[in-house]
Design a protein around this motif. Structure first.
Motif, mmCIF file in Angstrom:
data_model
loop_
_atom_site.group_PDB
_atom_site.id
_atom_site.type_symbol
_atom_site.label_atom_id
_atom_site.label_comp_id
_atom_site.label_asym_id
_atom_site.label_seq_id
_atom_site.Cartn_x
_atom_site.Cartn_y
_atom_site.Cartn_z
ATOM 1 N N MET A 169 0.827 -1.204 0.000
ATOM 2 C CA MET A 169 0.000 0.000 0.000
ATOM 3 C C MET A 169 0.861 1.254 0.000
ATOM 4 O O MET A 169 0.520 2.247 -0.681
ATOM 5 N N ARG A 170 1.968 1.235 0.712
ATOM 6 C CA ARG A 170 2.855 2.393 0.730
ATOM 7 C C ARG A 170 3.371 2.694 -0.673
ATOM 8 O O ARG A 170 3.358 3.844 -1.123
ATOM 9 N N ASP A 171 3.801 1.648 -1.374
ATOM 10 C CA ASP A 171 4.289 1.846 -2.737
ATOM 11 C C ASP A 171 3.187 2.390 -3.638
ATOM 12 O O ASP A 171 3.441 3.255 -4.485
ATOM 13 N N ARG A 172 1.983 1.896 -3.433
ATOM 14 C CA ARG A 172 0.861 2.315 -4.294
ATOM 15 C C ARG A 172 0.489 3.775 -4.066
ATOM 16 O O ARG A 172 0.369 4.557 -5.016
ATOM 17 N N GLN A 225 12.733 6.380 -0.134
ATOM 18 C CA GLN A 225 11.386 6.125 0.388
ATOM 19 C C GLN A 225 11.052 7.088 1.524
ATOM 20 O O GLN A 225 9.933 7.604 1.600
ATOM 21 N N VAL A 226 12.017 7.324 2.396
ATOM 22 C CA VAL A 226 11.771 8.237 3.512
ATOM 23 C C VAL A 226 11.532 9.654 2.991
ATOM 24 O O VAL A 226 10.625 10.360 3.453
ATOM 25 N N ARG A 227 12.327 10.061 2.026
ATOM 26 C CA ARG A 227 12.141 11.404 1.461
ATOM 27 C C ARG A 227 10.788 11.537 0.774
ATOM 28 O O ARG A 227 10.171 12.610 0.815
ATOM 29 N N ALA A 228 10.313 10.468 0.155
ATOM 30 C CA ALA A 228 8.996 10.504 -0.483
ATOM 31 C C ALA A 228 7.896 10.691 0.557
ATOM 32 O O ALA A 228 6.942 11.454 0.341
ATOM 33 N N ILE A 229 8.037 10.006 1.682
ATOM 34 C CA ILE A 229 7.065 10.176 2.765
ATOM 35 C C ILE A 229 7.104 11.603 3.286
ATOM 36 O O ILE A 229 6.065 12.251 3.476
ATOM 37 N N MET A 230 8.300 12.112 3.520
ATOM 38 C CA MET A 230 8.441 13.477 4.034
ATOM 39 C C MET A 230 7.883 14.503 3.057
ATOM 40 O O MET A 230 7.285 15.505 3.464
ATOM 41 N N ALA A 231 8.035 14.243 1.773
ATOM 42 C CA ALA A 231 7.520 15.178 0.764
ATOM 43 C C ALA A 231 6.001 15.235 0.759
ATOM 44 O O ALA A 231 5.409 16.236 0.341
ATOM 45 N N SER A 232 5.365 14.160 1.250
ATOM 46 C CA SER A 232 3.903 14.129 1.305
ATOM 47 C C SER A 232 3.363 14.804 2.562
ATOM 48 O O SER A 232 2.147 14.993 2.692
ATOM 49 N N GLN A 233 4.249 15.142 3.487
ATOM 50 C CA GLN A 233 3.843 15.776 4.737
ATOM 51 C C GLN A 233 4.101 17.278 4.678
ATOM 52 O O GLN A 233 4.768 17.777 3.773
ATOM 53 N N ALA A 234 3.562 17.979 5.650
ATOM 54 C CA ALA A 234 3.836 19.414 5.757
ATOM 55 C C ALA A 234 5.330 19.642 5.939
ATOM 56 O O ALA A 234 6.049 18.800 6.480
ATOM 57 N N THR A 235 5.806 20.791 5.497
ATOM 58 C CA THR A 235 7.213 21.110 5.686
ATOM 59 C C THR A 235 7.492 21.406 7.154
ATOM 60 O O THR A 235 6.589 21.707 7.938
ATOM 61 N N ARG A 236 8.746 21.337 7.506
ATOM 62 C CA ARG A 236 9.148 21.671 8.872
ATOM 63 C C ARG A 236 8.710 23.091 9.210
ATOM 64 O O ARG A 236 8.186 23.354 10.298
ATOM 65 N N ALA A 237 8.889 24.011 8.284
ATOM 66 C CA ALA A 237 8.511 25.407 8.522
ATOM 67 C C ALA A 237 7.013 25.548 8.743
ATOM 68 O O ALA A 237 6.562 26.313 9.611
ATOM 69 N N ALA A 238 6.220 24.811 7.969
ATOM 70 C CA ALA A 238 4.765 24.895 8.111
ATOM 71 C C ALA A 238 4.315 24.358 9.459
ATOM 72 O O ALA A 238 3.411 24.924 10.096
ATOM 73 N N ARG A 239 4.930 23.263 9.908
ATOM 74 C CA ARG A 239 4.573 22.722 11.223
ATOM 75 C C ARG A 239 4.923 23.717 12.325
ATOM 76 O O ARG A 239 4.126 23.941 13.250
ATOM 77 N N LEU A 240 6.103 24.298 12.258
ATOM 78 C CA LEU A 240 6.513 25.250 13.292
ATOM 79 C C LEU A 240 5.617 26.480 13.293
ATOM 80 O O LEU A 240 5.317 27.038 14.351
ATOM 81 N N ALA A 241 5.175 26.901 12.118
ATOM 82 C CA ALA A 241 4.290 28.069 12.029
ATOM 83 C C ALA A 241 2.935 27.795 12.660
ATOM 84 O O ALA A 241 2.272 28.716 13.161
ATOM 85 N N ALA A 242 2.513 26.530 12.648
ATOM 86 C CA ALA A 242 1.202 26.167 13.198
ATOM 87 C C ALA A 242 1.247 25.872 14.688
ATOM 88 O O ALA A 242 0.208 25.709 15.328
#
Length: 207
Positions: free
Chosen positions: A72-75, A154-171
């Motif tokens: 599922m992760r690959d998909r 694979q890890v970078r792909a997961i991170m790219a699908s998440q909010a950026t570090r800056a966006a999380r800190l801003a929230a």
């Protein structure tokens, strides 16, 4: 929970959300982890398994009857439409189970662990404060490779699908920096736990 004060704990993959949540739980917070709820939904006989099999086929269910996470992760990381279909199955179930767990939780205040809290504005609106667990992206990658045996790509792909570090800190209303050992976490957790106890007490007095 009788007291409506709640904290939404979030952070990128490998930031240490579970470690920090456990430290708050040990001090009396009622912790509800949406990741654990999602895992139960996708376990053998979990509430999401039938819909996942119908939507994606038997190849995405493993021999034990759980969701095949690797497949599922690959998909979903190669097919945005598939990701939306999976989220359409899981998100309503996770929300319902989280509400049920929150109502039954016992503790000084409620802490919801929501990995995608920042990405989903709805979760952020449902908590009193947002706590972000922060660490350098290089450390995230290192931790996830060691923990999950994934490749850096694979890890970078997961991170790219998440909010950026800056966006999380801003929230964030509050931030815990998790770039060292557990000893560096403790004073940060203690300080925020004292703050949350104080804020929960004030909110209770206003009811």
């Amino acid at each position: 929970m009788k007291n409506p004060f709640s904290v939404g704990l979030s952070g990128g993959i490998g930031s240490g959300k579970s470690t920090v949540a456990d430290l708050f739980a040990a001090r009396g917070a009622a912790v509800v982890d949406t990741d654990l709820i999602a895992h139960r939904l996708c376990a053998p006989d979990g509430a999401a398994i039938g819909a996942i099999r119908d939507q994606f086929g038997a190849a995405f269910i493993d021999a034990d009857g759980a969701m095949n996470r690797a497949a599922m992760r690959d998909r979903v990381f190669s097919d945005p439409a598939a990701k939306q279909r999976l989220e359409a199955i899981l998100h309503p179930l996770i929300r319902a189970e989280t509400e049920r767990a929150a109502q039954q939780a016992q503790g000084d205040y409620l802490m919801l662990v929501v990995p995608l809290l920042v990405e989903s504005g709805d979760w952020a609106r449902r908590v009193t404060r947002v706590l972000v667990i922060d660490c350098p992206e290089s450390l995230q990658i290192q931790r996830v490779i060691q923990r999950n045996n994934l490749s850096e790509a694979q890890v970078r792909a997961i991170m790219a699908s998440q909010a950026t570090r800056a966006a999380r800190l801003a929230a964030a209303d509050d931030v815990i920096l998790n770039d060292a050992d557990a000893g560096a976490l403790l004073p940060q957790v203690e300080r925020l736990h004292a703050l949350y106890l104080s804020l929960a007490a004030k909110m209770s007095q206003r009811l």
